[in-house]
Write a protein that holds these residues in place. Structure first.
Motif, mmCIF file in Angstrom:
data_model
loop_
_atom_site.group_PDB
_atom_site.id
_atom_site.type_symbol
_atom_site.label_atom_id
_atom_site.label_comp_id
_atom_site.label_asym_id
_atom_site.label_seq_id
_atom_site.Cartn_x
_atom_site.Cartn_y
_atom_site.Cartn_z
ATOM 1 N N VAL A 172 85.904 -13.964 61.021
ATOM 2 C CA VAL A 172 86.321 -13.859 62.225
ATOM 3 C C VAL A 172 85.310 -14.586 63.148
ATOM 4 O O VAL A 172 84.310 -14.470 63.247
ATOM 5 N N CYS B 41 85.158 -15.253 67.324
ATOM 6 C CA CYS B 41 85.665 -14.898 68.776
ATOM 7 C C CYS B 41 85.145 -15.691 69.582
ATOM 8 O O CYS B 41 84.137 -16.133 69.744
ATOM 9 N N LYS B 42 86.138 -15.973 70.725
ATOM 10 C CA LYS B 42 85.993 -16.898 72.019
ATOM 11 C C LYS B 42 86.004 -16.170 73.246
ATOM 12 O O LYS B 42 86.836 -15.025 72.991
#
Length: 64
Positions: free
Chosen positions: A47, A49-50
């Motif tokens: 994963v 994430c931003k």
């Protein structure tokens, strides 16, 4: 600075500690490049994430 004057509001180390405290987070990486592409290629996370200021279309490292 990518985020503009006065940002980030919280220093990197403090932000990393906060994120690492979440049960669902295994690792937090602080990087200095303009994109996280090198980190993704090296560690191959499940994963990535931003922040909410990004969309599917404008994530720079999306092709990776």
């Amino acid at each position: 600075m990518l985020q503009g004057e006065g940002r980030p509001v919280m220093p990197d180390a403090d932000r990393a500690e906060l994120l690492a405290a979440l049960r669902c987070v295994d690792y937090v990486v602080i990087f200095g490049g303009r994109t996280v592409a090198d980190v993704l290629l090296r560690y191959k996370p499940g994963v990535h994430c931003k922040g909410t200021d990004y969309t599917v279309e404008n994530v720079p490292e999306r092709p990776i």
